[in-house]
Design an enzyme around this catalytic site. Structure first.
Site, PDB file in Angstrom:
ATOM      1  N   SER A 142      11.781  15.230   7.602  1.00  0.00           N
ATOM      2  CA  SER A 142      10.951  16.200   6.868  1.00  0.00           C
ATOM      3  C   SER A 142       9.875  15.442   6.095  1.00  0.00           C
ATOM      4  CB  SER A 142      11.852  16.955   5.886  1.00  0.00           C
ATOM      5  OG  SER A 142      11.115  17.616   4.885  1.00  0.00           O
ATOM      6  N   TYR A 155      17.692  18.870  -0.743  1.00  0.00           N
ATOM      7  CA  TYR A 155      17.059  18.728   0.581  1.00  0.00           C
ATOM      8  C   TYR A 155      16.340  17.381   0.687  1.00  0.00           C
ATOM      9  CZ  TYR A 155      14.221  20.333   4.626  1.00  0.00           C
ATOM     10  OH  TYR A 155      13.623  20.492   5.855  1.00  0.00           O
TER      11      TYR A 155
HETATM   12  P1  NAP Z   1      15.953  27.527  11.123  1.00  0.00           P
HETATM   13  O1  NAP Z   1      15.176  28.442  12.012  1.00  0.00           O
HETATM   14  O2  NAP Z   1      16.605  28.066   9.886  1.00  0.00           O
HETATM   15  O3  NAP Z   1      17.045  26.778  12.024  1.00  0.00           O
HETATM   16  C1  NAP Z   1      18.090  26.043  11.493  1.00  0.00           C
HETATM   17  C2  NAP Z   1      19.153  25.850  12.555  1.00  0.00           C
HETATM   18  O4  NAP Z   1      20.243  25.111  12.024  1.00  0.00           O
HETATM   19  C3  NAP Z   1      19.698  27.158  13.062  1.00  0.00           C
HETATM   20  O5  NAP Z   1      19.680  27.135  14.479  1.00  0.00           O
HETATM   21  C4  NAP Z   1      21.142  27.190  12.561  1.00  0.00           C
HETATM   22  O6  NAP Z   1      22.055  27.776  13.461  1.00  0.00           O
HETATM   23  C5  NAP Z   1      21.441  25.712  12.439  1.00  0.00           C
HETATM   24  N1  NAP Z   1      22.508  25.471  11.464  1.00  0.00           N
HETATM   25  C6  NAP Z   1      22.447  25.528  10.113  1.00  0.00           C
HETATM   26  N2  NAP Z   1      23.649  25.232   9.577  1.00  0.00           N
HETATM   27  C7  NAP Z   1      24.498  24.982  10.616  1.00  0.00           C
HETATM   28  C8  NAP Z   1      25.866  24.608  10.709  1.00  0.00           C
HETATM   29  N3  NAP Z   1      26.635  24.421   9.635  1.00  0.00           N
HETATM   30  N4  NAP Z   1      26.401  24.426  11.938  1.00  0.00           N
HETATM   31  C9  NAP Z   1      25.650  24.597  13.042  1.00  0.00           C
HETATM   32  N5  NAP Z   1      24.346  24.942  13.031  1.00  0.00           N
HETATM   33  C10 NAP Z   1      23.782  25.129  11.816  1.00  0.00           C
HETATM   34  O7  NAP Z   1      15.047  26.329  10.586  1.00  0.00           O
HETATM   35  P2  NAP Z   1      13.940  25.433  11.278  1.00  0.00           P
HETATM   36  O8  NAP Z   1      12.747  25.562  10.430  1.00  0.00           O
HETATM   37  O9  NAP Z   1      13.856  25.643  12.735  1.00  0.00           O
HETATM   38  O10 NAP Z   1      14.584  24.002  10.950  1.00  0.00           O
HETATM   39  C11 NAP Z   1      15.153  23.144  11.926  1.00  0.00           C
HETATM   40  C12 NAP Z   1      15.222  21.735  11.330  1.00  0.00           C
HETATM   41  O11 NAP Z   1      13.906  21.309  11.010  1.00  0.00           O
HETATM   42  C13 NAP Z   1      16.012  21.635  10.013  1.00  0.00           C
HETATM   43  O12 NAP Z   1      16.699  20.416   9.976  1.00  0.00           O
HETATM   44  C14 NAP Z   1      14.918  21.666   8.955  1.00  0.00           C
HETATM   45  O13 NAP Z   1      15.305  21.065   7.758  1.00  0.00           O
HETATM   46  C15 NAP Z   1      13.851  20.870   9.657  1.00  0.00           C
HETATM   47  N6  NAP Z   1      12.496  21.058   9.163  1.00  0.00           N
HETATM   48  C16 NAP Z   1      11.897  22.266   9.131  1.00  0.00           C
HETATM   49  C17 NAP Z   1      10.576  22.367   8.714  1.00  0.00           C
HETATM   50  C18 NAP Z   1       9.823  23.642   8.661  1.00  0.00           C
HETATM   51  O14 NAP Z   1       8.708  23.643   8.110  1.00  0.00           O
HETATM   52  N7  NAP Z   1      10.296  24.727   9.218  1.00  0.00           N
HETATM   53  C19 NAP Z   1       9.890  21.212   8.347  1.00  0.00           C
HETATM   54  C20 NAP Z   1      10.556  19.990   8.387  1.00  0.00           C
HETATM   55  C21 NAP Z   1      11.843  19.926   8.798  1.00  0.00           C
HETATM   56  P3  NAP Z   1      22.265  29.361  13.690  1.00  0.00           P
HETATM   57  O15 NAP Z   1      21.322  30.096  12.796  1.00  0.00           O
HETATM   58  O16 NAP Z   1      21.955  29.535  15.150  1.00  0.00           O
HETATM   59  O17 NAP Z   1      23.697  29.603  13.402  1.00  0.00           O
HETATM   60  C1  GCO Z   2      10.192  23.076   1.338  1.00  0.00           C
HETATM   61  C2  GCO Z   2      10.819  22.119   2.303  1.00  0.00           C
HETATM   62  C3  GCO Z   2      10.822  22.531   3.760  1.00  0.00           C
HETATM   63  C4  GCO Z   2       9.592  22.111   4.510  1.00  0.00           C
HETATM   64  C5  GCO Z   2       9.693  20.918   5.358  1.00  0.00           C
HETATM   65  C6  GCO Z   2       8.552  19.946   5.129  1.00  0.00           C
HETATM   66  O1  GCO Z   2       9.271  22.636   0.678  1.00  0.00           O
HETATM   67  O2  GCO Z   2      10.633  24.196   1.201  1.00  0.00           O
HETATM   68  O3  GCO Z   2      10.174  20.929   2.163  1.00  0.00           O
HETATM   69  O4  GCO Z   2      11.043  23.890   3.876  1.00  0.00           O
HETATM   70  O5  GCO Z   2       9.172  23.094   5.385  1.00  0.00           O
HETATM   71  O6  GCO Z   2      10.926  20.313   5.379  1.00  0.00           O
HETATM   72  O7  GCO Z   2       8.602  18.920   6.045  1.00  0.00           O
END
Ligand code: NAP
Ligand code: GCO
Length: 262
Positions: A142, A155
């Protein structure tokens, strides 16, 4: 060089969001894709969506924080599909709460899903990767692996730790031809970040939405599809001498001081 034909990839949390987009990209490059969800309903919805796109994905219900359940899932995948060649540790959660109001329980839950689980799943797949002559592990980090911000102490601690777990896996298992790298997405439009993009009552943008656009040289949020090329690169032989690296896919946020005031 980018082909994943004959490879088996496990993407944790691959039913929707970033995990789904990355799994779709891996399937597009030829991999057989397995994913897990924390519950049956999400798993079935994910399977339906893959099928609708012509992808024959394999879905499993498994809580990634439960070591016994993870070991069982990995054994099942190995017997049904073969050795896991590519692991993407994508499952993750966030709780946005000011630090002094965060309970130990909430803090620990985030650490458990975002940091301990990648350790558990990596530990489960590495022995077969070693026997098989190598493998790829990609940890979804992240911006918070590098930066802090109000309300995301657990986080940031977890994702900073995940960056270092990445470097340690690379260090400890590089000699077995295992490459472990991270992808650090910037702000990506998914359900996880939906609360940060909600329209205000008067129809204007959420202040955080405007803040992110002004901090991003690309002047936009990322889309899950922006992660497709980077994940295929790190999963394929094109990256065989890239190890312990975090590839930030952030539209330039980490390079930028932010938009100057007019
Ligand atoms: P999301 O749509 O909320 O997806 C999160 C996934 O994690 C879901 O598929 C969920 O599974 C799974 N999960 C959560 N807890 C779990 C558990 N205990 N066991 C098994 N599966 C679990 O979020 P996303 O934005 O796609 O995020 C995916 C990854 O990218 C995360 O690691 C997040 O921190 C990272 N990230 C996101 C962003 C952003 O801007 N969106 C930026 C940087 C990093 P189910 O819902 O299918 O059960
Ligand atoms: C936030 C968290 C995440 C971000 C992501 C950035 O500010 O809420 O940082 O939700 O989307 O992880 O890389």
């Amino acid at each position: 060089m980018f082909s994943l034909k004959g490879k088996v990839a496990l993407v944790t949390g691959g039913a929707h969001g970033i995990g789904y987009a990355m799994a779709k990209a891996l399937a597009g490059a030829g991999a057989t894709v397995a994913f897990n969800s924390s519950n049956e309903q999400s798993c079935q919805e994910g399977l339906k969506n893959y099928r609708a796109e012509g992808i024959e994905a394999h879905g499993y219900v498994c809580d990634v924080t439960d070591e016994t359940a993870v070991q069982e899932m990995v054994k099942k995948i190995e017997s049904e599909l073969g050795t896991i060649n590519v692991l993407v540790n994508n499952a993750g959660i966030i709780k946005r709460i000011p630090m002094c109001e965060t309970s130990v329980e909430d803090f620990s839950k985030v650490i458990s899903v975002d940091l301990v689980a990648p350790f558990i799943v990596s530990k489960a797949v590495i022995p077969a990767m070693i026997k098989n002559g190598g493998g790829k592990i990609i940890n979804v980090c992240s911006m918070m692996s590098e930066l802090g911000r109000e309300t995301v102490s657990a986080y940031a601690a977890a994702k900073g730790g995940l960056k270092m777990l990445t470097k340690n896996i690379a260090s400890e298992y590089g000699a077995y031809n295992i490459q472990c790298n991270g992808i650090g997405p910037g702000y990506i439009a998914t359900p996880q970040t939906a609360p940060l993009r909600e329209r205000q009552e008067d129809g204007s943008r959420h202040p955080f939405d405007s803040f992110i656009v002004s901090k991003t040289p690309a002047s936009r949020w990322g889309e899950p599809a922006d992660l497709a090329g980077p994940v295929v690169f790190l999963a394929s032989s094109a990256s065989n001498f890239v190890n312990g690296h975090i590839l930030y896919v952030d539209g330039g946020i980490l390079a930028y001081i932010g938009k100057q005031p007019k």
